[in-house]
Design an enzyme around this catalytic site. Structure first.
Site, short mmCIF file in Angstrom:
data_model
loop_
_atom_site.label_atom_id
_atom_site.label_comp_id
_atom_site.label_asym_id
_atom_site.label_seq_id
_atom_site.Cartn_x
_atom_site.Cartn_y
_atom_site.Cartn_z
N LYS A 1 38.79 51.00 46.51
CA LYS A 1 40.07 51.27 46.82
C LYS A 1 39.87 52.14 48.19
O LYS A 1 40.76 52.10 48.89
CB LYS A 1 40.88 52.04 45.85
CG LYS A 1 41.36 51.29 44.69
CD LYS A 1 42.57 50.61 44.91
CE LYS A 1 43.15 49.60 43.70
NZ LYS A 1 44.26 49.01 44.01
N SER B 1 47.99 54.17 39.70
CA SER B 1 47.60 54.51 38.44
C SER B 1 46.13 55.12 38.35
O SER B 1 45.64 55.52 37.48
CB SER B 1 47.43 53.04 37.39
OG SER B 1 46.64 52.30 37.91
N GLU C 1 42.12 38.62 35.20
CA GLU C 1 43.24 39.54 34.68
C GLU C 1 42.68 40.26 33.07
O GLU C 1 42.23 39.37 32.42
CB GLU C 1 44.63 39.01 34.66
CG GLU C 1 45.18 38.78 35.79
CD GLU C 1 46.38 38.25 35.95
OE1 GLU C 1 47.15 38.81 36.42
OE2 GLU C 1 46.62 37.24 35.29
N GLY D 1 47.85 41.43 30.29
CA GLY D 1 48.74 41.57 31.62
C GLY D 1 48.46 40.46 32.57
O GLY D 1 47.94 40.90 33.39
N ASP E 1 50.16 38.66 34.60
CA ASP E 1 51.25 38.54 35.53
C ASP E 1 50.90 37.53 36.67
O ASP E 1 51.73 36.62 37.20
CB ASP E 1 51.77 39.80 36.15
CG ASP E 1 50.60 40.50 36.77
OD1 ASP E 1 49.65 40.95 36.04
OD2 ASP E 1 50.58 40.85 38.20
N SER F 1 34.64 46.62 40.42
CA SER F 1 35.62 47.27 41.04
C SER F 1 35.43 48.97 41.15
O SER F 1 35.84 49.46 42.02
CB SER F 1 37.08 46.72 40.82
OG SER F 1 37.04 47.32 39.35
#
Lengths: 318, 318
Positions: free
Chosen positions: B54, B79, B205, B209, B211, B303
């Site tokens: 990130k 989060s 995913e 979840g 999505d 990640s």
């Protein structure tokens, strides 16, 4: 009398292991630097093949075997990582390996050694002499004994870790190394003297087993009882005939770290650097945290990451 | 309508972050390769600054601020890892940061965010809308909102991880990526299409979840309730307006992993690769272990590594 290894041997070892050993990364952390007050470069041999620097020395030694030695095979005694290293190097080079291991070695290390196809012979670390067992097996079966540290090819191989570190980051002001029998430290000292002549080189022993410190202070090799420490890779009882003179000549000083300091270092490695380091692998950092010269460029060698997961979990959970 | 980012934006981001972000190592393990039956290349963003990819997107976005934006500051909702990333990038660039974080975010992530000098505003993830809170703060205080994934500069920044991976190891047959809101995956897809055009790109995913999978199947952005999964960095409820069309166009498929598979992957990372990976960071590997094409060259993006030590210890102890 065996010739002591030189920096030329370290260079030659680097050529031999190329493409077989990982060139491990050097990690840095500004957060750790801020805490310690120096610029730290972590050479991550926990990310080496089979999880420790020992692969370097083992592969270098076995790759120099003559044809008959290759056919007959290798024997080694080890509290753990040297065992896996010889086993893996033997498998790669097609040399049968027999490993003499203490009965209380970590289960993961015994399993890994057998997983690499080696034959494991167990002994009692507190009552039996592994060197005698190794020598007997060598004589009976025509095997070549490769000791865990007191061998010029092993020392030269271990020196390649520091060679790479200095090639990657340039000269350093100080270097902190886990110190067991002295294979890693004496190889490192050869590389440091050649590539970073003004670098101070510190070996770091478990406080419970400071055989090298005692030996240097006495000016002769001192034998100590098997020490009780979580640093199972540095439970050596004396430096080697070949490593001791190099350590005596090259080390700036020998420092020690307590088991509590090792656990604390292990937690910093996991929480901040995001790496798994075995207790022995924390020796260099444990001392560097206390003693690194302010504002200087400091190398820290992380020797290995082979620790049973359950034990690791229990240690870092505190 | 915001212009979608392109590979040129990823290249430009790589120039901006150079010297600020780590060029993280790519690790390999023959043991893991043997188990999976493919050649895996692990891009270790758990070893990135502040412990996750990130930082790339955050730094890229903030480094493009105009003078007035810099003075007024940035606001972000997250989060966890995006929060730390914005906080750290803000500190480096001298931009005040306000972070909207869920009250149940991991303690280590809240502490790290505050440690980087950011102001933390907490909210209830199950009853309040973080996007509305972020928008309100932006309007009231003149702050620039940088969302965690749905922003072209964030996407371009995240793409640099895959750009580096492909520069370091060459073309790949498949790439497995943790998939939350799609910032990492859409940036990665831009890099892969340009540098390794035949590479299959899989987003992974949490099973609880999915999505993005639902959205791609429906052909429109689907909103799901806040999922319950240990992958706290992928508890997103919908892909973004910018990320979704890229994901829809570029992903070969969307896969899922269960929490049990993530824990199992976490254990392999610790035991074999000797690295600490947070649950979300295990998504790519969890799927690759099941689905990697036999004998092929496969990239796996890790990640992040930000997980409380006690929680990590409990998970790996099994």
């Amino acid at each position: 009398m065996i010739d002591a290894p030189t920096f030329a041997d370290v260079r030659a070892a680097a050529d031999r292991i190329r493409g077989h050993a990982h060139r491990t990364p050097v990690l840095t952390s500004r957060r750790v630097d801020d805490e310690v007050g120096a610029q730290l470069f972590f050479k991550c041999e926990n990310l080496q093949r089979m999880g420790a620097f020992k692969f370097r020395g083992a592969f270098n030694a076995l790759s120099r075997f003559e044809e008959e030695q290759r056919r007959n095979g290798v024997v080694a005694y080890s509290s753990g990582n040297h065992a896996q290293a010889i086993a893996l190097a033997g498998r790669i080079l097609g040399i049968p390996a027999t490993i003499v291991m203490p009965h209380d070695a970590p289960a993961s290390k015994i399993a890994a050694t057998e997983g690499y196809g080696a034959t494991v012979v167990r002994y009692d670390r507190y009552t039996e002499d592994r060197e005698a067992i190794g020598a007997a097996l060598a004589a009976e079966r025509g095997l070549t004994l490769i000791p865990p540290y007191d061998h010029p090819d092993v020392i030269a191989g271990q020196g390649t870790a520091t060679l790479e570190l200095l090639e990657d980051v340039g000269e350093l002001d100080a270097l902190y190394l886990p110190l067991g029998g002295g294979g890693l430290s004496s190889g490192a000292a050869l590389a440091a003297r050649a590539l970073s002549p003004s670098c101070q080189v510190f070996g770091v022993e478990p406080e419970a087993g400071d055989d090298v410190r005692q030996s240097i202070r006495s000016g002769r090799i001192v034998h100590i009882p098997a020490p009780s420490t979580i640093a199972d890779g540095a439970q050596t009882q004396h430096p080697g005939e070949i490593t001791f003179p190099i350590l005596q000549r090259e080390l700036t000083d020998v420092l020690t770290a307590t088991d509590d300091e090792l656990v604390d270092a292990m937690r910093v490695f996991a929480a901040t650097l995001k790496i798994v380091v075995e207790p022995t692998g924390c020796l260099g950092f444990a001392a560097a945290r206390r003693a690194a010269p302010a504002g200087k460029r400091v190398g820290v060698l992380i020797s290995g990451g082979n620790v049973d997961l359950d034990r690791f979990a229990a240690l870092i959970a505190g």
